[in-house]
Design a protein around this motif. Sequence first.
Motif, PDB file in Angstrom:
ATOM      1  N   GLY A  33       0.783  -1.230   0.000  1.00  0.00           N
ATOM      2  CA  GLY A  33       0.000   0.000   0.000  1.00  0.00           C
ATOM      3  C   GLY A  33       0.812   1.277   0.000  1.00  0.00           C
ATOM      4  O   GLY A  33       0.264   2.364   0.218  1.00  0.00           O
ATOM      5  N   LEU A  34       2.113   1.191  -0.283  1.00  0.00           N
ATOM      6  CA  LEU A  34       2.956   2.385  -0.267  1.00  0.00           C
ATOM      7  C   LEU A  34       2.500   3.399  -1.307  1.00  0.00           C
ATOM      8  O   LEU A  34       2.487   4.612  -1.060  1.00  0.00           O
ATOM      9  N   GLY A  35       2.113   2.923  -2.491  1.00  0.00           N
ATOM     10  CA  GLY A  35       1.669   3.825  -3.545  1.00  0.00           C
ATOM     11  C   GLY A  35       0.437   4.617  -3.154  1.00  0.00           C
ATOM     12  O   GLY A  35       0.291   5.782  -3.539  1.00  0.00           O
ATOM     13  N   TYR A 107      -1.913   7.382   7.574  1.00  0.00           N
ATOM     14  CA  TYR A 107      -1.270   6.102   7.271  1.00  0.00           C
ATOM     15  C   TYR A 107      -0.266   5.643   8.315  1.00  0.00           C
ATOM     16  O   TYR A 107       0.285   4.546   8.191  1.00  0.00           O
ATOM     17  N   GLY A 108       0.006   6.455   9.314  1.00  0.00           N
ATOM     18  CA  GLY A 108       0.999   6.092  10.311  1.00  0.00           C
ATOM     19  C   GLY A 108       2.362   6.676   9.977  1.00  0.00           C
ATOM     20  O   GLY A 108       2.664   6.968   8.814  1.00  0.00           O
ATOM     21  N   GLU A 109       3.175   6.840  11.006  1.00  0.00           N
ATOM     22  CA  GLU A 109       4.465   7.520  10.820  1.00  0.00           C
ATOM     23  C   GLU A 109       5.422   6.737   9.928  1.00  0.00           C
ATOM     24  O   GLU A 109       6.106   7.320   9.081  1.00  0.00           O
ATOM     25  N   ALA A 110       5.502   5.433  10.095  1.00  0.00           N
ATOM     26  CA  ALA A 110       6.451   4.647   9.302  1.00  0.00           C
ATOM     27  C   ALA A 110       6.099   4.695   7.820  1.00  0.00           C
ATOM     28  O   ALA A 110       6.977   4.879   6.962  1.00  0.00           O
ATOM     29  N   GLN A 111       4.811   4.536   7.505  1.00  0.00           N
ATOM     30  CA  GLN A 111       4.395   4.576   6.097  1.00  0.00           C
ATOM     31  C   GLN A 111       4.597   5.970   5.513  1.00  0.00           C
ATOM     32  O   GLN A 111       4.956   6.121   4.337  1.00  0.00           O
ATOM     33  N   ASP A 117      10.232   9.097   1.262  1.00  0.00           N
ATOM     34  CA  ASP A 117      11.456   8.560   0.656  1.00  0.00           C
ATOM     35  C   ASP A 117      11.209   8.130  -0.783  1.00  0.00           C
ATOM     36  O   ASP A 117      12.021   8.407  -1.681  1.00  0.00           O
ATOM     37  N   ALA A 118      10.099   7.455  -1.005  1.00  0.00           N
ATOM     38  CA  ALA A 118       9.804   6.942  -2.340  1.00  0.00           C
ATOM     39  C   ALA A 118       9.505   8.070  -3.324  1.00  0.00           C
ATOM     40  O   ALA A 118       9.883   7.993  -4.502  1.00  0.00           O
ATOM     41  N   MET A 119       8.835   9.121  -2.867  1.00  0.00           N
ATOM     42  CA  MET A 119       8.563  10.262  -3.748  1.00  0.00           C
ATOM     43  C   MET A 119       9.855  10.981  -4.130  1.00  0.00           C
ATOM     44  O   MET A 119      10.016  11.430  -5.269  1.00  0.00           O
ATOM     45  N   GLN A 120      10.772  11.091  -3.181  1.00  0.00           N
ATOM     46  CA  GLN A 120      12.056  11.718  -3.493  1.00  0.00           C
ATOM     47  C   GLN A 120      12.788  10.924  -4.576  1.00  0.00           C
ATOM     48  O   GLN A 120      13.300  11.487  -5.554  1.00  0.00           O
TER      49      GLN A 120
END
Length: 296
Positions: A33-35, A107-111, A117-120
Amino acid sequence: MERTLNFDHWARRELDAVEAALDAWVPADTPAGLGEAMRYGVLDGGKRLRPLLVLAACQALGGAREAALRSAVAVELIHAYSLVHDDMPCMDNDVLRRGKPTVHVKYGEAQAMLAGDAMQALAFEVLTPDAGVEPALQARLVRLLARAAGHAGMAGGQAIDLANTGRLLDEATLREMHRKKTGALLLASVQMGAACGAPDETTWRALSEYGEAIGLAFQVVDDILDCTQGSDKLGKTAGKDLDANKPTYVSVLGMEAARRHAQELRVAAHAALARAGLADAAALAAIADKVVERDN
């Protein structure tokens, strides 16, 4: 485009193109669900000022559209990732952004950390396609964006901000902090758009001066609005800087002096555009006015 620009029509058309590209390039199909968190953090919200600056600068120079559109998406991804991280409890600890709960709240702090990070990373992937943008231009765009986002730009400015909470700053130190934290990415937006059109040194220098003036004006107005508008208008928590005892242009200069400074920066931006010698800088000129006149 004619010099008599219908800015709202131009901006709507360009924003539609940016939104479509973001929708296409920010993936939904990702592990765990990261996306979904990435898309929540960047789609359907915000003023998209940075993409508009990229596209306006490119247009003014008759530059490469594909490279400019990719630059517009990349700079918005960097901006969005920075907001996701800045809103987290370890930084500014905010719960409202663009009129909706912040990413870490939903979504919570870790997500949220992973989504940022992924957007960067995705920003630099977007800038380096297999075809459509010359490799030398890719490298220049990557360097401009990386420098604006890193220790000499946005990240460094945020570090200064966090280190000076509760401290009295003079105007020069405050300016340097915001030149990095906010201004660097706005400047890079102008420069990336300009780079797509291969400007001469005089034009590059003048557009850089325009970008610097816009970057600072945006923050001055932001500080004013934080004191004068409610959360429902701003789409984020109003009065946050005051409550956190952070230095702002209003706290350092006073409200009226801050308003005057915003107008001075608008004049400086228009003067820089005049020096750039562009055949059609109407969109850039209109953006300068919008930055200072905005109410959210």
